[in-house]
Design a protein around this motif. Structure first.
Motif, mmCIF file in Angstrom:
data_model
loop_
_atom_site.group_PDB
_atom_site.id
_atom_site.type_symbol
_atom_site.label_atom_id
_atom_site.label_comp_id
_atom_site.label_asym_id
_atom_site.label_seq_id
_atom_site.Cartn_x
_atom_site.Cartn_y
_atom_site.Cartn_z
ATOM 1 N N ILE A 15 1.111 -0.875 -0.237
ATOM 2 C CA ILE A 15 0.133 -0.244 -0.003
ATOM 3 C C ILE A 15 0.671 1.195 0.071
ATOM 4 O O ILE A 15 1.998 1.565 0.804
ATOM 5 C CB ILE A 15 -0.999 0.357 1.593
ATOM 6 C CG1 ILE A 15 0.272 0.202 2.407
ATOM 7 C CG2 ILE A 15 -1.805 -0.938 1.236
ATOM 8 C CD1 ILE A 15 -1.234 0.213 3.558
ATOM 9 N N GLY A 16 0.910 2.470 -0.383
ATOM 10 C CA GLY A 16 1.300 3.483 -0.611
ATOM 11 C C GLY A 16 2.300 3.794 -1.705
ATOM 12 O O GLY A 16 2.901 5.032 -1.420
ATOM 13 N N GLY A 17 2.144 3.149 -2.609
ATOM 14 C CA GLY A 17 3.144 3.735 -3.528
ATOM 15 C C GLY A 17 2.604 4.019 -4.644
ATOM 16 O O GLY A 17 1.489 5.068 -4.741
ATOM 17 N N ARG A 18 3.525 4.656 -5.358
ATOM 18 C CA ARG A 18 3.109 5.965 -6.773
ATOM 19 C C ARG A 18 3.895 6.412 -7.346
ATOM 20 O O ARG A 18 5.114 6.115 -6.683
ATOM 21 C CB ARG A 18 2.410 7.290 -6.051
ATOM 22 C CG ARG A 18 3.344 8.294 -5.345
ATOM 23 C CD ARG A 18 2.860 9.214 -5.076
ATOM 24 N NE ARG A 18 3.873 10.097 -4.376
ATOM 25 C CZ ARG A 18 3.086 11.340 -3.159
ATOM 26 N NH1 ARG A 18 2.098 10.847 -3.027
ATOM 27 N NH2 ARG A 18 4.134 12.039 -2.791
ATOM 28 N N TRP A 19 3.844 6.966 -8.726
ATOM 29 C CA TRP A 19 4.443 7.065 -9.289
ATOM 30 C C TRP A 19 4.681 8.086 -9.716
ATOM 31 O O TRP A 19 3.650 8.875 -9.662
ATOM 32 C CB TRP A 19 5.179 6.112 -10.622
ATOM 33 C CG TRP A 19 3.941 5.464 -12.121
ATOM 34 C CD1 TRP A 19 3.133 6.826 -11.758
ATOM 35 C CD2 TRP A 19 4.288 4.555 -12.284
ATOM 36 N NE1 TRP A 19 2.558 5.659 -12.150
ATOM 37 C CE2 TRP A 19 3.013 4.361 -12.840
ATOM 38 C CE3 TRP A 19 5.288 3.332 -12.679
ATOM 39 C CZ2 TRP A 19 2.649 3.400 -14.146
ATOM 40 C CZ3 TRP A 19 4.154 2.244 -13.507
ATOM 41 C CH2 TRP A 19 3.361 2.717 -14.037
ATOM 42 N N GLY A 20 5.390 9.327 -10.211
ATOM 43 C CA GLY A 20 4.826 10.414 -10.976
ATOM 44 C C GLY A 20 6.191 11.217 -10.238
ATOM 45 O O GLY A 20 7.393 10.968 -10.282
ATOM 46 N N LYS A 21 5.548 12.992 -10.203
ATOM 47 C CA LYS A 21 6.531 14.064 -9.349
ATOM 48 C C LYS A 21 6.894 13.067 -8.577
ATOM 49 O O LYS A 21 8.306 12.986 -8.052
ATOM 50 C CB LYS A 21 5.629 15.167 -9.560
ATOM 51 C CG LYS A 21 4.618 15.613 -10.593
ATOM 52 C CD LYS A 21 4.324 16.701 -10.554
ATOM 53 C CE LYS A 21 3.335 16.850 -11.601
ATOM 54 N NZ LYS A 21 2.896 18.116 -11.664
ATOM 55 N N GLU A 23 7.490 4.186 -3.072
ATOM 56 C CA GLU A 23 7.626 2.952 -3.190
ATOM 57 C C GLU A 23 6.362 2.365 -2.047
ATOM 58 O O GLU A 23 6.871 2.624 -0.617
ATOM 59 C CB GLU A 23 9.226 1.841 -3.113
ATOM 60 C CG GLU A 23 8.738 0.524 -2.745
ATOM 61 C CD GLU A 23 10.286 -0.296 -3.395
ATOM 62 O OE1 GLU A 23 10.313 -1.587 -3.259
ATOM 63 O OE2 GLU A 23 11.008 0.518 -3.174
ATOM 64 N N GLY A 24 4.973 0.999 -2.432
ATOM 65 C CA GLY A 24 4.883 1.200 -1.189
ATOM 66 C C GLY A 24 5.479 -0.316 -0.520
ATOM 67 O O GLY A 24 6.080 -0.213 -0.182
#
Length: 854
Positions: free
Chosen positions: A772-778, A782-783
């Motif tokens: 949980i809590g991952g994202r890519w972008g700006k 890492e989850g």
């Protein structure tokens, strides 16, 4: 008097029971081909959907119970094969034996049978009709036993749409096809049918018109259909194309029939003395046109059967004719009803029809659960006589039943205006919604309102009009917005002699504005009937004139502006986890050629983008894709399309990622499509710890696991350990001559299983790790994995829903799930997801403002 009744469902049992009550000394016998009598044929779809739980609830009477109540003898499993009208005898095949039965008077109530087209595959397992309790029982059992997930319903009439709704209630993805160019053909006018079709689509039922069935595909069982030149995959097929009268045994008998339907007079008498007919096998008259009409409805069957019985027993009781009344449930809180003539039928019957489409509240607007009716009234222009009604909404039956009474009595529109209908906020409005519709049509007839019907708008009648937006706030892109409350004189930007199309939500505010503008000298104002609720209102732009609000609106539909051009968009097509059929591939390519540059690109989220679509082509493109079962989108503050790796088709795959991601797609991308979140929420499924689709860089990522189990008794402590040699990350080691696996290092890839020649690791547990809590972008994040390994899909699906609800409840507008976790603390969030109480109903009722910009 001996009365023989052929047929034991609605008309047959009604006629027999009434005859026996009228003349207790009469000998009355029913011969019926089925093992059941008096079953609830109209309730069969609701058994399929589970609203009617047991077979017993479908059976109104058993033969034994019916005989005990009425005194009528019932013979089941008895097929009548011929009738000798001169000898007054009936020949039947009863349980393998030929039976000859005499009569003094005969009632034919054999009903109808489903029409089954002679196409290839029609007799495959998984192909169903819907006429008897056994049909419904077999269909529901097939759905449950084979865990069916998709269905095609052939036929978009009442039964077909009821079956579609109930199959959807069982969790199936449903496609309805019909050869006609609209749903509910010849029952509803095209614009009303079009509105109903849009609502069905919004509710998740795919509807394809102008799509005739040509083949049912499959080998051992049905797996789809060929229709309209395309293949549609499905786990089952339901044929609801129509019915045919069950009268072939009467061919050549001398009984007058038209296309197999028995001709009767108003007393339900045939051309043969002492022979009567009623129900779905009989041809009655239309009360308005006085022309023959086949009214294959349970209501007509019961009414005509009762009248027949009274006439036969000495009290002549003519049947006044049918009005084509019908009502159908299309979804939760959305129904359709009609009676009388359609606009086209009224014109064919010699009337000069005038119509109006209008919306009215179904109860006091402030009362909880209030909604509205969308009503089309048809009247004769010269006499104002009510001719017909079509209505869509909630309790449509009350609207239709008032119209039935009015049409039967020959009432004009004005006759309803002062009738004392019931009123209280939970039930109706102070001026009844039916009367409101009459008043609107009266205003149109008198010239107090000038309006444009939806059918005319759809045909292009508003081409030369300036669109005026009369909604409470600016809504229609490109239209001139007018604040109704501020109109106390001429409106800046509106020419008094210009053609002005006034458009609001449903029509009322537009009429109010027309009234004011007329007072101030505006001469060519027209109200669009039904407003944006009924009509798909578009204002065409030219090149760079597309305003930012409209660019934002179409972006929310998956249309991303190509910054190289002022009026071209790249349209994102959702591919359901990256897997689509070859037919869908062809349709996307065809769409690209028809509406764009012919190019299709792939995105990192496993969707496809049709390139270079001019703004003017967007609606046509999306309609084309919708008809192919595809949709655009994937933007906004909501659950985004799910991505998946190849799963078990990869040599390292541990779980069926396509199956799991399809369920996630259905439950959360589709099922939660209208649920606004604080920001976007991305899901990814990886089949093994190789993490090809980077699940841990998503708001929630799922990774397949295989947890090895060591049988120490079989470990030989080999000098060269095959498990240690196989382990790609060095988690397996020999320590003091025994194999050990470091739990902190092991990523559960499962490659060590079955690699020991002495079978020290043969057992393992398949499972799922959740990040949980991952994202890519700006701001790449890492989850972090939850501390548990989940061992069933059901646990994972439940956890995903809890995570979405938690984020909706405790997230703040504009923050990603990673930000929510950072703010609240991972331990708190994990405890809440694994152990805490989450109130789904209350969370979904909350108002949440999304913060996603794309």
């Amino acid at each position: 008097m001996k009365v023989l009744v052929i047929g034991g469902v609605a008309a047959g049992t009604k006629a027999a029971a009434k005859i026996k009550r009228q003349n207790r000394s009469a000998e009355v016998k029913i011969l019926t081909q089925s093992a059941d009598i008096s079953y609830a044929g109209c309730g069969l779809p609701y058994y399929v959907g589970g609203m009617i739980e047991s077979r017993e609830e479908l059976i109104v009477n058993t033969p034994e119970k019916y005989t005990g109540l009425t005194g009528v003898e019932v013979v089941t499993r008895c097929e009548v094969t011929s009738v000798n009208f001169q000898a007054k005898t009936v020949t039947a095949l009863c349980q393998g034996q030929t039976w000859l039965e005499s009569y003094d008077k005969l009632v034919i109530a054999t009903g109808a049978t489903p029409f089954v087209p002679q196409v290839e595959g029609i007799r495959l397992p998984g192909v169903f009709t819907m006429r008897t309790p056994d049909d419904a029982i077999a269909l529901r059992a097939y759905v449950q036993d084979r865990h069916c997930r998709s269905a095609v319903v052939v036929g978009a009439g009442f039964i077909g749409l009821e079956i579609a709704e109930n199959l959807q209630a069982q969790g199936l993805a449903v496609t309805v096809i019909d050869a006609a160019d609209q749903i509910l053909p010849k029952i509803f006018d095209p614009e009303m049918a079009g509105y109903a079709r849009r609502r069905l689509r919004q509710n998740g039922i795919r509807v394809l018109t102008g799509t005739p069935l040509s083949e049912i595909t499959g080998t051992e069982r049905a797996d789809g259909v060929l229709a309209g030149g395309s293949r549609i995959g499905a786990d089952l097929v339901v044929l609801a194309i129509g019915i045919r009268p069950a009268t072939t045994f009467l061919d050549g008998s001398g009984l007058a029939m038209e296309k197999g339907v028995i001709v009767v007079d108003e007393m339900m008498r045939t051309n043969i003395p002492d022979v009567y007919a009623a129900g779905d096998c009989a041809l009655v008259r239309n009360q308005q046109t006085h022309q023959p009409q086949w009214s294959a409805m349970g209501s007509t069957a019961n009414i005509t059967a009762r009248a027949l019985a009274c006439t036969m027993t000495g009290t002549e009781t003519p049947y006044g004719g049918c009005l084509g009344t019908g009502v159908v449930r299309l979804g939760e809180g959305f129904n359709a009803g009609r009676t009388g003539l359609t606009e086209a039928q009224a014109r064919e019957a010699g009337y000069e029809p005038v119509t109006v489409v209008c919306a009215s509240d179904d109860k006091a607007h402030y009362y909880p659960g209030s909604s509205f009716f969308m009503t089309k009234l048809i009247a004769d222009r010269s006499t104002h006589q009510l001719l017909g009604i079509q209505v869509l909404g909630s309790a449509v039956d009350k609207m239709v039943d008032i119209a039935v009474t009015g049409i039967a009595a020959g009432l004009t529109l004005e006759a309803f205006n002062s009738l004392d209908y019931s009123y209280a906020p939970p039930f109706s409005t102070a001026i009844h919604p039916f009367v409101q519709a009459c008043l609107v049509l009266e205003n149109k007839l008198s010239g107090a309102m000038t309006s444009m019907p939806p059918a005319d708008y759809a045909a292009g009648a508003a081409k030369d009009y300036q669109v005026v937006d009369v909604l409470p706030k600016p809504t229609i892109a490109g239209a001139k917005w007018v604040d109704l409350a501020q109109v106390n004189g001429p409106v800046e930007g509106l020419d008094r002699d210009a053609k002005l199309l006034l458009v609001c939500n449903r029509g009322r505010r537009a009429y109010l504005l027309q009234n004011r503008l007329r007072h101030f000298g505006y001469t060519q104002t027209v109200v669009l009937e039904g407003g944006v609720t009924m009509n798909e209102v578009k204002v065409q732009f030219a090149g760079a004139a597309i305003p930012p609000d409209e660019i934002k609106r179409v972006k929310g539909l998956g249309c991303l502006q190509d910054k190289r051009y002022p009026d071209c968009f790249n349209v994102r097509v959702i591919t359901r986890n990256g897997k689509i059929t070859s037919e869908e591939q062809r349709k996307i390519a065809e769409a690209a050629e028809l509406f764009g540059t012919g190019e299709v690109t792939m995105t990192t989220r496993l969707t496809l983008e049709v390139q270079g679509v001019p703004y003017a082509n967007l609606d046509a493109l999306m309609t084309f894709l919708n008809d192919a079962g595809l949709e655009t989108g994937g933007t906004g503050s909501k659950v985004r399309p799910v991505v998946s790796c190849k799963g078990t088709t990869c040599q390292y795959g541990l779980i069926d990622t396509f199956q799991l991601s399809q369920k996630l797609h259905d439950l959360f991308y589709i099922g939660y499509h209208d649920v606004v979140l604080p920001h976007k929420f991305k899901l990814a499924v990886g089949g093994c710890p190789n993490n090809c689709v980077k699940p841990n860089l998503n708001d929630l990522g799922i990774v397949g696991q295989r947890i090895p189990e060591i049988n120490m008794a079989k470990c030989r402590g080999c000098q060269v350990c095959q498990i240690e040699k196989t382990c790609p990350i060095g988690a397996a080691k020999l320590v003091d001559g025994k194999l050990q696996i470091d739990a902190d290092l092991c990523n559960h890839c499962g490659r060590c299983v079955s690699k020991c020649p002495f079978k020290a690791i043969e057992e393992s547990t398949y499972g799922y790790k959740v990040y949980i809590g991952g994202r890519w972008g700006k701001k790449v994040a890492e989850g972090k994995p939850l501390s548990r390994i989940f061992t069933s899909e059901e646990e994972v699906l439940a956890l995903v829903e809890r995570a979405i609800l938690f984020y909706r409840d405790e997230g703040i507008t504009g923050e990603r799930f990673a930000d929510t976790i950072a703010r609240l603390g991972f331990d708190y969030v994990e405890d809440k997801l694994l152990n805490g109480s989450i109130d789904k109903d209350s969370i979904l009722k909350k108002t949440v403002v999304g913060g996603a910009k794309c």
